[in-house]
Design a protein around this motif. Structure first.
Motif, PDB file in Angstrom:
ATOM      1  N   LEU A 279       0.828  -1.218   0.000  1.00  0.00           N
ATOM      2  CA  LEU A 279       0.000   0.000   0.000  1.00  0.00           C
ATOM      3  C   LEU A 279       0.859   1.264   0.000  1.00  0.00           C
ATOM      4  O   LEU A 279       0.500   2.280  -0.619  1.00  0.00           O
ATOM      5  N   GLU A 280       1.975   1.229   0.689  1.00  0.00           N
ATOM      6  CA  GLU A 280       2.862   2.398   0.703  1.00  0.00           C
ATOM      7  C   GLU A 280       3.431   2.677  -0.691  1.00  0.00           C
ATOM      8  O   GLU A 280       3.550   3.835  -1.110  1.00  0.00           O
ATOM      9  N   ILE A 281       3.782   1.574  -1.409  1.00  0.00           N
ATOM     10  CA  ILE A 281       4.251   1.753  -2.795  1.00  0.00           C
ATOM     11  C   ILE A 281       3.145   2.361  -3.660  1.00  0.00           C
ATOM     12  O   ILE A 281       3.374   3.281  -4.454  1.00  0.00           O
ATOM     13  N   GLU A 282       1.921   1.829  -3.481  1.00  0.00           N
ATOM     14  CA  GLU A 282       0.782   2.348  -4.261  1.00  0.00           C
ATOM     15  C   GLU A 282       0.491   3.800  -3.884  1.00  0.00           C
ATOM     16  O   GLU A 282       0.135   4.623  -4.745  1.00  0.00           O
ATOM     17  N   LEU A 283       0.659   4.134  -2.589  1.00  0.00           N
ATOM     18  CA  LEU A 283       0.434   5.510  -2.166  1.00  0.00           C
ATOM     19  C   LEU A 283       1.441   6.447  -2.841  1.00  0.00           C
ATOM     20  O   LEU A 283       1.086   7.558  -3.264  1.00  0.00           O
ATOM     21  N   THR A 284       2.705   6.016  -2.929  1.00  0.00           N
ATOM     22  CA  THR A 284       3.716   6.821  -3.610  1.00  0.00           C
ATOM     23  C   THR A 284       3.350   7.048  -5.069  1.00  0.00           C
ATOM     24  O   THR A 284       3.484   8.158  -5.611  1.00  0.00           O
ATOM     25  N   GLU A 285       2.875   5.948  -5.720  1.00  0.00           N
ATOM     26  CA  GLU A 285       2.470   6.078  -7.121  1.00  0.00           C
ATOM     27  C   GLU A 285       1.252   6.994  -7.265  1.00  0.00           C
ATOM     28  O   GLU A 285       1.134   7.764  -8.232  1.00  0.00           O
ATOM     29  N   GLY A 286       0.338   6.938  -6.294  1.00  0.00           N
ATOM     30  CA  GLY A 286      -0.832   7.821  -6.338  1.00  0.00           C
ATOM     31  C   GLY A 286      -0.439   9.279  -6.203  1.00  0.00           C
ATOM     32  O   GLY A 286      -0.984  10.154  -6.896  1.00  0.00           O
ATOM     33  N   LYS A 287       0.505   9.550  -5.299  1.00  0.00           N
ATOM     34  CA  LYS A 287       0.985  10.930  -5.157  1.00  0.00           C
ATOM     35  C   LYS A 287       1.697  11.397  -6.430  1.00  0.00           C
ATOM     36  O   LYS A 287       1.556  12.560  -6.843  1.00  0.00           O
ATOM     37  N   ARG A 288       2.449  10.489  -7.037  1.00  0.00           N
ATOM     38  CA  ARG A 288       3.137  10.851  -8.282  1.00  0.00           C
ATOM     39  C   ARG A 288       2.117  11.151  -9.385  1.00  0.00           C
ATOM     40  O   ARG A 288       2.315  12.084 -10.189  1.00  0.00           O
ATOM     41  N   ALA A 289       1.022  10.391  -9.417  1.00  0.00           N
ATOM     42  CA  ALA A 289      -0.025  10.655 -10.412  1.00  0.00           C
ATOM     43  C   ALA A 289      -0.641  12.031 -10.192  1.00  0.00           C
ATOM     44  O   ALA A 289      -0.939  12.756 -11.146  1.00  0.00           O
ATOM     45  N   ASN A 290      -0.815  12.391  -8.914  1.00  0.00           N
ATOM     46  CA  ASN A 290      -1.351  13.732  -8.619  1.00  0.00           C
ATOM     47  C   ASN A 290      -0.408  14.820  -9.114  1.00  0.00           C
ATOM     48  O   ASN A 290      -0.838  15.844  -9.659  1.00  0.00           O
ATOM     49  N   GLU A 291       0.884  14.616  -8.904  1.00  0.00           N
ATOM     50  CA  GLU A 291       1.868  15.598  -9.367  1.00  0.00           C
ATOM     51  C   GLU A 291       1.859  15.706 -10.895  1.00  0.00           C
ATOM     52  O   GLU A 291       1.958  16.804 -11.461  1.00  0.00           O
ATOM     53  N   LEU A 292       1.727  14.552 -11.559  1.00  0.00           N
ATOM     54  CA  LEU A 292       1.681  14.572 -13.023  1.00  0.00           C
ATOM     55  C   LEU A 292       0.445  15.321 -13.537  1.00  0.00           C
ATOM     56  O   LEU A 292       0.518  16.063 -14.522  1.00  0.00           O
ATOM     57  N   ARG A 293      -0.687  15.125 -12.869  1.00  0.00           N
ATOM     58  CA  ARG A 293      -1.900  15.845 -13.279  1.00  0.00           C
ATOM     59  C   ARG A 293      -1.730  17.352 -13.079  1.00  0.00           C
ATOM     60  O   ARG A 293      -2.178  18.149 -13.914  1.00  0.00           O
TER      61      ARG A 293
END
Length: 285
Positions: free
Chosen positions: A142-156
């Motif tokens: 979940l922590e890895i997925e959370l990092t990827e989710g934050k990265r997706a927010n930054e990309l948006r």
């Protein structure tokens, strides 16, 4: 020669103004019939602005000038539409050829590809699940997925910023951008005011040129330096003809005061005699 040049210049300016008005009307209307009607109306309004002062100068100013002012404002409105459409077309052309825009578009495509590969759920959703999870392995995933989710927010967020940069690069006129930095005025306001000033110049220039072309130069022999009519005797008939020509050209009115002003001052008896001759000439047509 000067009269021919003036008429040619007047035709060019009026033709340009009418063309702009017709193009603007054609772009604003939708149906074919509406386009033709609006284009004809716009052409008539521009012609009225250019020709009314020269052709109707003898009518009462209380009638001519209010109508002229309304036509002037209507012509300005059409020209402003023309400049706005031209500016929009230029912006699209710059967007298609600008190197800066191409760079921004490449960055957009790279970010969109990265977002398509990112399969993580939203960071808020993953954070909520992570708070309730106790299993160490599950928490690590979940922590890895959370990092990827934050990265997706930054990309948006980067994608939104690039969209603004692309729009600015597409619409930025180098001259307008420089004036914006100097004056501090918004780009839209500068574009509108520039269009208004150019349209006003075009309409006033056309009106003045047609005044000069229709009224022409001052008749020879009737000027501020003309000799006293009483000294000319038989020359009164010639002066009456010249005064009649000036009256036809709307340069004087049939009054003793205007006659004295036109010929550089004279006695009241002389002005009255010339006025009677002028009235007789007007009666003959």
């Amino acid at each position: 020669m000067k009269a021919a040049i003036t008429r040619a210049f007047a035709f060019v300016v009026t033709g340009l103004a009418v063309s702009m008005a017709v193009a603007s009307a054609w772009q604003r209307a939708g149906a074919e019939a509406d386009r033709w009607l609006l284009a004809g109306l716009s052409a008539v309004i521009v012609l009225a602005v250019h020709l009314m002062p020269a052709l109707l100068g003898r009518l009462s100013r209380l009638v001519v000038w209010p109508v002229w002012c309304l036509c002037f404002l209507a012509a300005l409105w059409g020209h402003i539409w023309f400049f706005a459409n031209a500016s929009h077309g230029a912006a699209e052309g710059r967007a298609a050829s600008s190197a800066q825009v191409r760079v921004v578009q490449e960055q957009r495509r790279a970010i969109e590809a990265a977002l398509a590969e990112n399969k993580a759920r939203s960071a808020a959703t993953v954070a909520g699940i992570l708070a309730r999870t106790k299993d160490p392995k599950a928490r690590a995933a979940l922590e890895i997925e959370l990092t990827e989710g934050k990265r997706a927010n930054e990309l948006r967020a980067q994608l939104v910023a690039l969209s603004g940069q692309e729009a600015a690069a597409a619409t930025a006129d180098p001259v307008v951008s420089g004036l914006t930095e100097i004056t501090g005025l918004p780009v839209a306001a500068l574009n509108v005011w520039a269009g208004v000033l150019i349209a006003m110049l075009l309409e006033v220039l056309g009106s003045l040129l047609w005044l000069a072309a229709v009224l022409g130069p001052e008749p020879k022999g009737v000027s501020a330096g003309a000799p006293e009519p009483a000294e000319r005797g038989p020359g009164d008939a010639e002066l009456v003809e010249l005064l009649y020509e000036a009256l036809e050209n709307s340069e004087i009115s049939p009054t003793a005061e205007d006659i004295c002003r036109r010929i550089g001052g004279c006695k009241s008896e002389t002005a009255a005699r010339l006025l009677r001759g002028l009235e007789a000439r007007m009666a003959r047509g």
